[in-house]
Scaffold this motif. Structure first.
Motif, PDB file in Angstrom:
ATOM      1  N   PHE A 331       0.844  -1.181   0.000  1.00 57.54           N
ATOM      2  CA  PHE A 331       0.000   0.000   0.000  1.00 57.54           C
ATOM      3  C   PHE A 331       0.889   1.245   0.000  1.00 57.54           C
ATOM      4  N   PRO A 332       0.471   2.316  -0.648  1.00 59.82           N
ATOM      5  CA  PRO A 332       1.284   3.538  -0.644  1.00 59.82           C
ATOM      6  C   PRO A 332       1.634   3.974   0.770  1.00 59.82           C
ATOM      7  N   THR A 333       2.909   4.225   0.987  1.00 57.56           N
ATOM      8  CA  THR A 333       3.385   4.580   2.326  1.00 57.56           C
ATOM      9  C   THR A 333       2.638   5.759   2.944  1.00 57.56           C
ATOM     10  N   PRO A 334       2.308   6.832   2.190  1.00 51.14           N
ATOM     11  CA  PRO A 334       1.601   7.957   2.829  1.00 51.14           C
ATOM     12  C   PRO A 334       0.233   7.584   3.415  1.00 51.14           C
ATOM     13  N   MET A 335      -0.366   6.490   2.955  1.00 47.90           N
ATOM     14  CA  MET A 335      -1.661   6.067   3.500  1.00 47.90           C
ATOM     15  C   MET A 335      -1.514   5.461   4.893  1.00 47.90           C
ATOM     16  N   GLY A 336      -0.281   5.234   5.330  1.00 47.36           N
ATOM     17  CA  GLY A 336      -0.036   4.721   6.677  1.00 47.36           C
ATOM     18  C   GLY A 336       0.574   5.741   7.608  1.00 47.36           C
ATOM     19  N   TYR A 337       0.555   7.034   7.224  1.00 42.71           N
ATOM     20  CA  TYR A 337       1.115   8.078   8.081  1.00 42.71           C
ATOM     21  C   TYR A 337       0.182   8.384   9.261  1.00 42.71           C
ATOM     22  N   SER A 348      -7.126  14.495  10.455  1.00 40.01           N
ATOM     23  CA  SER A 348      -7.166  14.411   8.997  1.00 40.01           C
ATOM     24  C   SER A 348      -7.552  13.000   8.578  1.00 40.01           C
ATOM     25  N   GLU A 349      -8.453  12.896   7.616  1.00 39.35           N
ATOM     26  CA  GLU A 349      -8.954  11.600   7.173  1.00 39.35           C
ATOM     27  C   GLU A 349      -8.174  11.054   5.977  1.00 39.35           C
ATOM     28  N   ARG A 350      -7.389  11.921   5.337  1.00 41.38           N
ATOM     29  CA  ARG A 350      -6.620  11.525   4.162  1.00 41.38           C
ATOM     30  C   ARG A 350      -5.298  12.281   4.154  1.00 41.38           C
ATOM     31  N   PRO A 351      -4.298  11.792   3.419  1.00 39.21           N
ATOM     32  CA  PRO A 351      -3.058  12.565   3.291  1.00 39.21           C
ATOM     33  C   PRO A 351      -3.353  13.928   2.678  1.00 39.21           C
ATOM     34  N   GLU A 352      -2.704  14.953   3.203  1.00 37.57           N
ATOM     35  CA  GLU A 352      -2.955  16.313   2.727  1.00 37.57           C
ATOM     36  C   GLU A 352      -1.983  16.672   1.603  1.00 37.57           C
TER      37      GLU A 352
END
Length: 412
Positions: A331-337, A348-352
C-alpha cells in the motif's frame, strides 16, 4: 476441557467435539449451558496500551482489572482473563482426516482477546496462562509460567518505530470492560457465524497490533477482515452483469449504451472474477459502514462521504490490496502516516496536499484517498454492525440455559 494432569501441566487437554461445532471459546460456553461439569480454572494476562476500566463476567469467562493505569504502554498486563472450563472428558480430535474449518492461527485465549479487541477498538493480546486453579485443589490456585504448548507464552512485541504521532491514535484511551455487550452475547450466534466472527476478529487483532510499526501490513489485514465478513455475508455469486455494475457502474453504463445488453454480458463474463470479489468488498462497506464522524477536519482533509465517492475510494483500496498480494507492491506509504490533529480535536482523514513522495515514489492526491486510521474506523464499525446483525432477533426463542450462561455479561 479435561482437568490438567500432573504429568503434563503445560498443555490443557484438547477441546471436545460438541454439536454445534464452533470456535473453542464458543464450545466452552455451550458446554456450560449444556450442564457440563466445571473442570479446571486458569488465568491469562491481557496486554494492551489502552486504559481498561471496570470488570465483567459472562458465561465461563471473567475479565479482572489489573489496575495498570493509563500510561503503562502495554508493558504489563492490563487485565486478566479467568476461564472456568466446562468440557466433557472425551477424545477431541479425529486424527484420520484434515479438519481446519476453525483454524485462524491463534490459541483459545486469543479468540476471546480478539473478540474484545474488535468490540472495544483496542490493541489486545493474551499471554499464556499464569495461574491454575485445579479442580479439587488449592482454591487460591497455583502460579504458572511455562505457557501452553501450541499457544503463545507471551504476546508479540508491541512495536512503535514512529516518534511523531500514532498511526491509530483512537485506539488509546479509556475503555469500559462492562460495555462489551456483543462479546457477552457471543454464545447466542449460530456456530458457523461464530466461527466467521472469530476469524474476522483475529485479523483485526493482528492488524491493529502491527499498525504502528508496519502499517502496510495492517492495511492488508484490515482489508482481509472486511473481505472475510463480506464473503460470509454474501457466499453466493451474483450474475456477472450484477458484479460488473457493483464494481464499475460507469463502465457498465458505457457498455450498455454502446452495445446494449449483449456487449455488457460479454464483457461481464470476462471480468466477473475480479468484479465479484471487489464488488462484495464494496457492497459490504457501503451496506454496513457508519455515518461520517461528528467532528471532522477541514474539507481538504476529509474523505468524501457520498456513496459514489466512497465506492471509488473502496475500489482503489481493493486494487492496492490485489497489487500487494499478487505483485509485491505495498500500500502507498503515505496512506499509513499518522494523521494531523486539528485544533478542534479532529483528525485528517486523508493525506494532505496535491501529491506525496517518499522512497523514490510519488502519488497524486487521488491515488492516496484515505489514511489507515480512517479505514480502521470505517472497517471496525462496519464489522460491528455486521456482527450485531448476526445475532438472533429479540423475538426469536433461544434456550433459556444459553441466555443464562450469557446473562452475566450484560453491560451495567
Amino acid at each position: 476441557m479435561a482437568p490438567i494432569t500432573d504429568s503434563d501441566p503445560a498443555e490443557p487437554a484438547p477441546i471436545a467435539q460438541l454439536q454445534p461445532r464452533g470456535p473453542m471459546v464458543y464450545e466452552t460456553w455451550h458446554a456450560l449451558a449444556a450442564g457440563a461439569p466445571a473442570a479446571d480454572t486458569v488465568e491469562y494476562p491481557l496486554y494492551t496500551d489502552a486504559h481498561l476500566v471496570g470488570e465483567v463476567a459472562f458465561g465461563p469467562y471473567e475479565l479482572l482489572n489489573a489496575a495498570a493505569g493509563s500510561d503503562h504502554e502495554g508493558r504489563v498486563p492490563a487485565a486478566f482473563l479467568r476461564v472456568t472450563h466446562h468440557m466433557p472428558e472425551t477424545d477431541a480430535f479425529d486424527m484420520s482426516t484434515t479438519d481446519d474449518e476453525r483454524h485462524h492461527g491463534g490459541s483459545f485465549e486469543n479468540e476471546l482477546a480478539a473478540l474484545l479487541a474488535l468490540c472495544c477498538g483496542i490493541r489486545l493480546f493474551a499471554g499464556g496462562f499464569t495461574r491454575w486453579f485445579r479442580a479439587g485443589g488449592d482454591p487460591r490456585g497455583r502460579p504458572f509460567t511455562r505457557g501452553n504448548r501450541g499457544g503463545s507464552a507471551d504476546p508479540p512485541s508491541l512495536l512503535r518505530t514512529r516518534h511523531h504521532g500514532l498511526v491509530l491514535p483512537a485506539l488509546r484511551g479509556e475503555r469500559q470492560l462492562n460495555g462489551v455487550s456483543l462479546v457477552a452475547a457471543f454464545a447466542l450466534l449460530q456456530a458457523n457465524d461464530a466461527s466467521a466472527v472469530v476469524r474476522v476478529a483475529r485479523l483485526y487483532q493482528d492488524a491493529v497490533w502491527l499498525a504502528e510499526s508496519q502499517p502496510e501490513l495492517a492495511w492488508l489485514l484490515l482489508v482481509s477482515a472486511v473481505e472475510t465478513a463480506a464473503n460470509h455475508e454474501q457466499p453466493a455469486d451474483d450474475p456477472p452483469e450484477e458484479r460488473l455494475r457493483a464494481w464499475r457502474p460507469q463502465l457498465a453504463e458505457l457498455l450498455a449504451d454502446a452495445g446494449g445488453g449483449d456487449l455488457l454480458a460479454q464483457v461481464a463474463e470476462h471480468v466477473a472474477p475480479a468484479a465479484g470479489s471487489t464488488g462484495k468488498f464494496i457492497r459490504f462497506l457501503l451496506n454496513f459502514a457508519p455515518d461520517p464522524p461528528t467532528v471532522r477536519p477541514p474539507a481538504h482533509a476529509q474523505v468524501p462521504w457520498s456513496k459514489s465517492k466512497r465506492r471509488a475510494v473502496f475500489s482503489k483500496i481493493y486494487e492496492y490490496r490485489s497489487r500487494a498480494l499478487h505483485r509485491g507492491k505495498p500500500f502507498p506509504t503515505p496512506m499509513g502516516y499518522p494523521p494531523h490533529r486539528w485544533e478542534d480535536g479532529s483528525l485528517s482523514e486523508r493525506p494532505e496536499g496535491l501529491a506525496a513522495g517518499v522512497y523514490g515514489s510519488v502519488w497524486m492526491a487521488e491515488d492516496i484517498p484515505m489514511l489507515l486510521h480512517t479505514f480502521e474506523h470505517i472497517a471496525r464499525q462496519a464489522l460491528l454492525n455486521w456482527w450485531h446483525g448476526l445475532l438472533p432477533p429479540a423475538d426469536v426463542s433461544t434456550p433459556p440455559d444459553l441466555h443464562a450462561a450469557a446473562a452475566r455479561g450484560a453491560p451495567t
